[in-house]
Scaffold this motif. Sequence first.
Motif, short mmCIF file in Angstrom:
data_model
loop_
_atom_site.label_atom_id
_atom_site.label_comp_id
_atom_site.label_asym_id
_atom_site.label_seq_id
_atom_site.Cartn_x
_atom_site.Cartn_y
_atom_site.Cartn_z
N ASP A 94 153.94 11.50 48.90
CA ASP A 94 154.99 11.07 48.83
C ASP A 94 155.91 10.07 48.26
N ARG B 140 157.39 8.31 44.52
CA ARG B 140 158.99 8.52 44.72
C ARG B 140 158.36 6.31 43.89
N ASP C 122 159.63 6.72 40.34
CA ASP C 122 160.54 6.70 39.77
C ASP C 122 161.47 5.27 40.03
N ILE D 200 163.56 4.65 50.40
CA ILE D 200 162.02 5.48 50.48
C ILE D 200 162.26 5.84 51.67
N GLU E 174 165.08 8.45 52.35
CA GLU E 174 165.81 9.09 51.65
C GLU E 174 165.27 10.96 52.31
N LEU F 119 161.37 13.67 48.27
CA LEU F 119 160.59 12.71 48.22
C LEU F 119 159.34 13.54 47.43
N ALA G 188 158.95 14.04 43.84
CA ALA G 188 159.33 13.10 43.06
C ALA G 188 157.79 13.06 42.27
N PRO G 189 157.59 12.44 41.38
CA PRO G 189 158.58 11.40 40.51
C PRO G 189 159.87 11.98 39.79
N HIS G 190 160.90 11.68 39.64
CA HIS G 190 162.46 11.98 39.38
C HIS G 190 162.42 11.37 37.60
#
Lengths: 455, 511
Positions: free
Chosen positions: B427, B431, B434, B475, B478, B483, B486-488
């Motif tokens: 995760d 992330r 991003d 991160i 968050e 996560l 992710a990625p977004h």
Amino acid sequence: MPYLYNTPEDQQAMLEAIGAESIDELFDPIPTELQLDRPLDLPPAMSEMELDRHLNTLAAKNRHAGQVVCFLGGGCYDHFVPAVVDAVASRSEFYTSYTPYQAEASQGNLQVMFEYQSMIARLTSMDVSNASLYDGASAAAEAVLMAITATRRHGKIVVAGSVHPEYRSTIATYLENLDTELVTIDAPAGVIDPDQLAAAIDDTTAAVVLQQPNFFGCIEDAHRVAQIAKEAGTLLITAFDPISLGILTRPGDYGTNIAVAEGHTLGTPMSYGGPFLGIMACDQSLVRRMPGRIAGRTVDRRGNPCYVLTMQTREQHIRREKATSNVCTNQGLFALRATIYLSQLGPQGLRETANLCLQKSRYAAQQLCANERFSLAFDAPTFKEFVVRDAENQVDRLLKSAEAEGFLAGIPLGQWYPELSDCFLVAVTEKRTKQEIDALVQSLANSSSQVPAQV
Amino acid sequence: MATKKKNMRNTLDTQSIFELSKPGRRAARLPACDVPESSIDKLLPSEMLADGPPALPELSEPAIVRHFINLSTLNMSVDTHFYPLGSCTMKYNPKRNERAAAMPGLADLHPYQSEDTLQGMLQILFELQETLQEISGLAACSLQPAAGAHGELTALLVAAAYFGDLGERRTKVLVPDNAHGTNPASAAMAGFDSITVKTTADGFVDLDDLDAKLDDQVAVFMITNPSTLGLFEPNMRAVADKVHAGGGLIYLDGANMNAILGISRPGDFGADMQHYNPHKTFSGPHGGGGPGAGPICVTEKLAPYLPVPVVVRERSEVGGERPGNTNAVSESSASFRYRLDFDQPKTIGRVRAFFGNVGVLLRAYAYIRTHGPDGLRRISENAVLNANYLLSRVTHILPVPQGNRCMHEFVASASTLKRDKDIAAMDIAKRLLDFGYHAPTVYFPLTVPEAIMIEPTETESKETLDAFTEVLFRITEEDADLLHDAPHTTAISRPDEVRAARQPVLTYRAE
């Protein structure tokens, strides 16, 4: 000069954060007696300008294919590389990235790998391709290992003597500790005798290795060889010339089970023999035994089509000693170059390139052999290379004299085939012009008039 | 949530290249045939002719360029992003090396040219052999292997030949449990049984376990030092002595040479053989997965078994180039001749065709020449400084089980986060993308749960490392659900790898 960013002040601040007095202290975990107590004995650093000058001086001691006319082949060829290949492949995002472990940050590379695999499958009429191996010779050796595990036959591998000698040598090295015998079928006529091949195969034979066109440039009776292999329940490994497939029957169409090739001819310059591109494609039934990276198409969490490295359970980082191979990279940059090259040529361009090789090499052979000193060593049909016999058995002198006149005229064969010490191998690619071929013929003729005939 | 970049990508151009194809389009124009032409079926037997050319895509050149350039924008790379991929040494690739390797006098050479026409190339390769020997403290070198793993295989075949020559049939190769997967795979390919040696909680070779597994069947102990945990093996000498006492050899996996250039030499700490990854240590661009190269260095007693050819230097027999000139300067290269030596009766043979991955080796040569002995040492000093600095910051965010000092890389663990917040190493890796950072290596080495292996290299600035640390902290604060998805901001997110493996689609099919 190292490519460093950090100023002395930065370094000091970093050391303070670490809680170290000095950079040297960071190396305290290395026992003092194992630390080098002197500087490396190497020449001092050069500036960029000095490096340029130094390498230019050294490069000037070589004679390159832009200065001399190259008729050398033997697995490495002076084919044309379109500008678009360099322009696209030098793009930083391709050039300075790495193996696509993070699919989301590597879709470009992964899609290229997938398109490469798709093009190689179509080029060869094979079911699947991997994303490439080191070079043609090691791909052939990997194919042999793959055949041994796939067939569970450990007794022997039968290889045609007309397969590139360095490929055979590589296979022999890979087999050295594996108790599998490598049996070579001689090819005194330039191609192997299929009946002799059939006689050498038994029920412990894992694979037959053929090259098409072979090392001498000759076309083997691949259909017959494939039939023999099939009847014996052994796999056929074919080392092919990618350019030849613009006109020749594709390996999958005559029953090849594992097709391998040196792929540098698809858009990568000669580079003194490497780095190159090992192509490998195989039957669907063998895919889980294939070495190397493979890209696959799937969907992401939003349902969008995308690409990933797949079937990684074959690979060394998961399976360790039980992996299909120790290979853990592909030749990504050259797979990319091949993909661009094949896109640029397209079906017609590849066909025309192959045809130019065929026509020009036949013309060269004809013109050369118009001189009674020279003859073709073999009757078998050829594609872009052919073996010339020198009636005066003066191959080294002949090639040396051609070299002085600006021609890399051929490869002496005696180093690998003592019985062919009066022969040399000539390759003619689409880049060679009629003028260059005529000039070569003239140069060799002059040489023959200068050298007194041996009694 | 990171700000979403406006997507200016032309999605048409990331379609499959086969979908962009249309019959009759073409890019390449070839010259007309300038020799008398015969029809193909008169020149070749009809059964060896294909019905038609292969079904390659048909495109115009502008379409090809746009397709591939658009694809390139979907990659992260060293030239565009911080790429702290542990074990891979993703450092800056100097542009001057590219120019050097592309010089026609170095790039447009055929491997079967005569040695007379290759003296400059052979000199470079000879000097590189000597240079790698000096850096490793070993006596001989083969530049032939095509990649690090290929170097491992080659060296193990050399070892097998050496023992065979001694009349010993040794069947085992020992590999620590935190080694690269290539080590046991190479051992298996070379015909050995691979035996795992444990490492201690501190990440070092477990000497008791080593003792238990050492016997007269052990041919080679393969060690990565500095290790994959970024630690120098404190018992290196003892490990080497134990293995040597039993008649075995030490193989050094040279993946982590970037930490010890000019500081410690494998030959001096007990290695009998090693490979280099010149694309890592000497900064060849990684090309999306290759090419690399895998030259190996070995001790004197193993030299006869190296692959052929190697480059040798001889006093030139050609006198009279500068007759009467006796000053030292004229002693330079003009009086030497370089040639390829194939005459090694005990050689293992070849592991590939032609000389080696020369293009990669040329870049290494250029890199070493522009750094010199002091520059090489400064590379390692700064690689280790950067790694320790990053470690000192990251350790407040993610525990680093092996302690507060490292060499060129370190391995953090997300196991606490995983337990407390259901945030896994993967995760965090996803992330990071991003925020414009390539992910570190995750889930390797296998000995550290939820491993996150970070190698900053020497070519990153303090500012980059600081910014990376801040993002990493952010991160870990968050929401776990954010996560997990992710990625977004990337073109795709979390591909279905299970589906890819179970229902493999490996070539393009029209849908």
